[in-house]
Motif scaffolding. Structure first.
Motif, PDB file in Angstrom:
ATOM      1  N   ALA A 101      77.207 104.491 -14.333  1.00  0.00           N
ATOM      2  CA  ALA A 101      78.277 105.121 -15.102  1.00  0.00           C
ATOM      3  C   ALA A 101      77.727 105.777 -16.361  1.00  0.00           C
ATOM      4  N   VAL A 102      76.809 105.075 -17.039  1.00  0.00           N
ATOM      5  CA  VAL A 102      76.203 105.641 -18.249  1.00  0.00           C
ATOM      6  C   VAL A 102      75.329 106.839 -17.892  1.00  0.00           C
ATOM      7  N   LYS A 103      74.628 106.738 -16.770  1.00  0.00           N
ATOM      8  CA  LYS A 103      73.808 107.862 -16.315  1.00  0.00           C
ATOM      9  C   LYS A 103      74.684 109.086 -16.035  1.00  0.00           C
ATOM     10  N   LYS A 104      75.839 108.848 -15.401  1.00  0.00           N
ATOM     11  CA  LYS A 104      76.732 109.950 -15.020  1.00  0.00           C
ATOM     12  C   LYS A 104      77.377 110.602 -16.229  1.00  0.00           C
ATOM     13  N   TYR A 105      77.847 109.806 -17.174  1.00  0.00           N
ATOM     14  CA  TYR A 105      78.660 110.362 -18.259  1.00  0.00           C
ATOM     15  C   TYR A 105      77.897 110.575 -19.566  1.00  0.00           C
ATOM     16  N   ALA A 106      76.748 109.893 -19.728  1.00  0.00           N
ATOM     17  CA  ALA A 106      75.966 110.077 -20.955  1.00  0.00           C
ATOM     18  C   ALA A 106      74.629 110.744 -20.684  1.00  0.00           C
ATOM     19  N   GLY A 107      74.232 110.803 -19.414  1.00  0.00           N
ATOM     20  CA  GLY A 107      72.952 111.417 -19.081  1.00  0.00           C
ATOM     21  C   GLY A 107      71.767 110.564 -19.477  1.00  0.00           C
ATOM     22  N   VAL A 108      71.993 109.247 -19.639  1.00  0.00           N
ATOM     23  CA  VAL A 108      70.928 108.329 -20.037  1.00  0.00           C
ATOM     24  C   VAL A 108      70.739 107.291 -18.931  1.00  0.00           C
ATOM     25  N   ASP A 109      69.498 107.114 -18.477  1.00  0.00           N
ATOM     26  CA  ASP A 109      69.203 106.186 -17.398  1.00  0.00           C
ATOM     27  C   ASP A 109      68.573 104.928 -17.978  1.00  0.00           C
ATOM     28  N   PHE A 110      69.361 103.839 -18.044  1.00  0.00           N
ATOM     29  CA  PHE A 110      68.856 102.605 -18.634  1.00  0.00           C
ATOM     30  C   PHE A 110      67.891 101.875 -17.705  1.00  0.00           C
ATOM     31  N   ASP A 111      67.774 102.300 -16.457  1.00  0.00           N
ATOM     32  CA  ASP A 111      66.721 101.752 -15.617  1.00  0.00           C
ATOM     33  C   ASP A 111      65.345 102.167 -16.129  1.00  0.00           C
ATOM     34  N   GLU A 112      65.312 103.245 -16.890  1.00  0.00           N
ATOM     35  CA  GLU A 112      64.049 103.740 -17.456  1.00  0.00           C
ATOM     36  C   GLU A 112      63.786 103.165 -18.848  1.00  0.00           C
ATOM     37  N   VAL A 113      64.779 102.464 -19.404  1.00  0.00           N
ATOM     38  CA  VAL A 113      64.644 101.882 -20.747  1.00  0.00           C
ATOM     39  C   VAL A 113      64.092 100.476 -20.595  1.00  0.00           C
ATOM     40  N   LYS A 114      62.901 100.227 -21.131  1.00  0.00           N
ATOM     41  CA  LYS A 114      62.211  98.957 -20.889  1.00  0.00           C
ATOM     42  C   LYS A 114      62.399  97.942 -22.016  1.00  0.00           C
ATOM     43  N   THR A 115      62.634  98.404 -23.243  1.00  0.00           N
ATOM     44  CA  THR A 115      62.664  97.475 -24.379  1.00  0.00           C
ATOM     45  C   THR A 115      63.904  97.712 -25.234  1.00  0.00           C
ATOM     46  N   THR A 116      64.181  96.715 -26.072  1.00  0.00           N
ATOM     47  CA  THR A 116      65.300  96.842 -27.015  1.00  0.00           C
ATOM     48  C   THR A 116      65.019  97.964 -28.012  1.00  0.00           C
ATOM     49  N   GLU A 117      63.759  98.125 -28.392  1.00  0.00           N
ATOM     50  CA  GLU A 117      63.404  99.173 -29.355  1.00  0.00           C
ATOM     51  C   GLU A 117      63.715 100.557 -28.772  1.00  0.00           C
ATOM     52  N   GLU A 118      63.388 100.763 -27.500  1.00  0.00           N
ATOM     53  CA  GLU A 118      63.694 102.038 -26.854  1.00  0.00           C
ATOM     54  C   GLU A 118      65.208 102.265 -26.806  1.00  0.00           C
ATOM     55  N   ALA A 119      65.955 101.197 -26.511  1.00  0.00           N
ATOM     56  CA  ALA A 119      67.415 101.310 -26.443  1.00  0.00           C
ATOM     57  C   ALA A 119      67.999 101.682 -27.799  1.00  0.00           C
ATOM     58  N   LYS A 120      67.486 101.068 -28.860  1.00  0.00           N
ATOM     59  CA  LYS A 120      67.993 101.374 -30.206  1.00  0.00           C
ATOM     60  C   LYS A 120      67.637 102.804 -30.617  1.00  0.00           C
ATOM     61  N   ALA A 121      66.471 103.260 -30.189  1.00  0.00           N
ATOM     62  CA  ALA A 121      66.084 104.643 -30.495  1.00  0.00           C
ATOM     63  C   ALA A 121      67.048 105.622 -29.808  1.00  0.00           C
ATOM     64  N   LEU A 122      67.429 105.318 -28.577  1.00  0.00           N
ATOM     65  CA  LEU A 122      68.400 106.156 -27.876  1.00  0.00           C
ATOM     66  C   LEU A 122      69.756 106.123 -28.569  1.00  0.00           C
ATOM     67  N   ALA A 123      70.134 104.929 -29.048  1.00  0.00           N
ATOM     68  CA  ALA A 123      71.411 104.805 -29.757  1.00  0.00           C
ATOM     69  C   ALA A 123      71.386 105.648 -31.032  1.00  0.00           C
ATOM     70  N   ASP A 124      70.277 105.615 -31.748  1.00  0.00           N
ATOM     71  CA  ASP A 124      70.140 106.439 -32.954  1.00  0.00           C
ATOM     72  C   ASP A 124      70.279 107.920 -32.614  1.00  0.00           C
ATOM     73  N   LYS A 125      69.634 108.322 -31.546  1.00  0.00           N
ATOM     74  CA  LYS A 125      69.664 109.724 -31.129  1.00  0.00           C
ATOM     75  C   LYS A 125      71.078 110.171 -30.776  1.00  0.00           C
ATOM     76  N   HIS A 126      71.883 109.268 -30.184  1.00  0.00           N
ATOM     77  CA  HIS A 126      73.245 109.607 -29.762  1.00  0.00           C
ATOM     78  C   HIS A 126      74.300 109.174 -30.786  1.00  0.00           C
ATOM     79  N   HIS A 127      73.845 108.762 -31.964  1.00  0.00           N
ATOM     80  CA  HIS A 127      74.752 108.396 -33.068  1.00  0.00           C
ATOM     81  C   HIS A 127      75.693 107.259 -32.676  1.00  0.00           C
ATOM     82  N   ILE A 128      75.142 106.280 -31.970  1.00  0.00           N
ATOM     83  CA  ILE A 128      75.910 105.094 -31.598  1.00  0.00           C
ATOM     84  C   ILE A 128      75.520 103.950 -32.529  1.00  0.00           C
TER      85      ILE A 128
END
Length: 496
Positions: free
Chosen positions: A323-350
């Motif tokens: 669902a996130v891949k479809k509507y946000a264009g972000v694939d969390f299967d490719e996100v390996k660490t919490t740091e990477e996830a937070k960087a994506l959140a920063d980029k998307h202003h979440i």
């Protein structure tokens, strides 16, 4: 404008005074309506209209509230409103008697009357009652809103629901339908061998959901206790005890804000079934929603706002990652660490908190990008473990659990798990929740030693689910806000 308002208030005060004077006169003449204890009703308005051919010329007695009145010399018309609608009555002096007719002419809009007479149809074709007797049962001392404009102020509607029910027929229909929805749910579950049970509302440990509880003090035991936020932990104890299929429909209380989807006290239904999993809960949910819609609404194709919601076709199934891949264009299967996830959140202003991990960030992305787009019935499955402390892990995907949420019209309608029944794993999850609470998470679960003891006794593989009954009623009655389906929603005190 102020002068006009003062004038209106004076007029209303005068009208209220007149009503009290009428009551006083009745009482002085030994005709106090408030001493009447009962009235024998043989029919309701809808019964008469639906069965006119059989009832024409028959004597009936109805009771209800006078909603309109037209006096024309020796004969008058009035409309009486009961549970099912309104019916016209023709009231003639020569039929009911001079004294009774004089008393009738003094009746006010809002008065409650009992009326006996013969069923007939007027020259204009309106099914009516030719009154032979009319009795004042209750004198209304307050003035109803003017019928043509109705009661439109939403704040007054919610605060004075009794007036809202009188003035707005569609409101009464909503709450009648709500009752039918809950009855239909019970029939469906009873037909599948479920037992309805009751569990405590006052609890020492308010667990089973991520929410802040209301706290109170039990004087007799000198203990602080909570109002429950969920039904889960007690119902699972019953599964341990061998009651293989249980459900409860009851009030829960969450110390949170009020908006179109949330009220601090609301009706939750939870059910638990031994020897099944979250796939079994999907089948049950899909079947139950169709059953209730068909039985109560007569169709599985429902209007909601500008949309048509189709409960008849198979519900879509999508993982949270997809669902996130479809509507946000972000694939969390490719996100390996919490740091990477937070960087994506920063980029998307979440926005997120320091304590949040990769799974929490995935959930935040889902809420931001996907949730609102899920209009037709959709099961979102396989949530991250961080937001699912009571759920079994997926054996084939580390970090994720066997859980789904059902979304319709962009709203969560149900939340289900393959229930965690490993007491050692559950203790570790509770410990992690305790750490979150220590870090300031007021919605984290607390350790529940008795529940852990129950799991240690042994709980079979179990599927469980919770339904927001109010949101289901909103869907089936085409109501935009939760307050429209709560008879008495939480309101801020007028004094504040």
């Amino acid at each position: 404008m102020a002068q006009q308002k003062n004038g209106q208030e004076q007029d209303i005060n005068q009208l209220l005074k007149v009503r009290r004077e009428k009551l006083k006169e009745l009482q002085e003449n030994g005709k106090d309506p408030f001493v009447i204890t009962k009235y024998d009703v043989t029919h309701h308005s809808k019964d008469i209209k639906d069965n006119f051919e059989a009832l024409e010329g028959t004597m009936v007695s109805v009771a209800g509230r006078i909603m309109s009145k037209r006096v024309m010399g020796k004969a008058s018309f009035c409309h009486v409103q009961d549970l099912n609608g309104t019916i016209q009555s023709y009231v003639a002096r020569d039929e009911i008697g001079e004294e009774a007719y004089a008393a009738f002419k003094k009746f006010d809009i809002g008065d409650i009357v009992g009326l006996k007479g013969k069923v007939f149809k007027t020259k204009t074709g309106e099914i009516s009652i030719h009154a032979t007797e009319i009795t004042l049962l209750t004198k209304s001392l307050q003035i109803l809103p003017e019928k043509f404009h109705g009661l439109t102020n939403t704040d007054i509607r919610y605060r004075q629901r009794y007036v809202d029910l009188i003035m707005n027929e569609d409101v009464k229909e909503t709450f009648i339908k709500r009752s039918k929805i809950i009855s239909s749910i019970r029939r469906f579950l009873d037909g599948r061998g479920f037992f309805e049970v009751e569990t405590p509302m006052l609890v020492q440990n308010a667990g089973g959901a991520a929410a802040r509880p209301f706290m109170t003090h039990y004087n007799a035991l000198d203990e602080d206790i909570n109002l429950r936020i969920s039904l889960e932990l007690y119902l699972k104890r019953l599964i341990v005890g061998g009651m293989e299929r249980v459900y409860e429909i009851g009030r829960v209380f969450r110390n949170e804000g009020v908006d179109t989807r949330h009220n601090p006290e609301f009706t939750l239904m939870e059910l638990y079934q031994a020897y099944t999993d979250y796939h079994g809960m999907m089948e049950l949910t899909e079947s139950m929603f169709r059953h209730v819609a068909q039985e109560v609404c007569g169709t599985t194709l429902l209007p909601y706002g500008d949309e048509m919601i189709d409960l008849g076709k198979p519900f879509e199934i999508m993982t949270m990652i997809d669902a996130v891949k479809k509507y946000a264009g972000v694939d969390f299967d490719e996100v390996k660490t919490t740091e990477e996830a937070k960087a994506l959140a920063d980029k998307h202003h979440i926005e997120y908190e320091d304590r949040h991990k990769k799974g929490d960030i995935l959930s935040l992305f889902f809420e931001e990008y996907a949730e609102e787009n899920l209009r037709q019935p959709t099961f979102i499955i396989d949530h991250p473990i961080e937001i699912s402390p009571l759920t079994k892990k997926k054996p084939d995907k580390e970090g994720y659990v066997e859980r789904f949420e059902l979304f319709i019209t962009g709203r969560e309608m149900a939340n289900a798990y393959s229930e965690l029944n490993d007491p050692i794993d559950q203790r570790e999850r509770f410990e992690a929740q305790e750490e979150l609470k220590a870090q300031g998470d007021e919605e984290a679960n607390s350790m529940d030693e008795d529940f852990l003891n129950a799991l240690a006794v042994g709980m079979p593989p179990t599927g469980g689910i919770g339904y927001g009954i109010d949101r289901l009623v909103m869907l089936l009655t085409n109501s935009p806000a939760i307050r429209d389906v709560l008879l008495f929603p939480t309101m801020k005190s007028i004094d504040k």
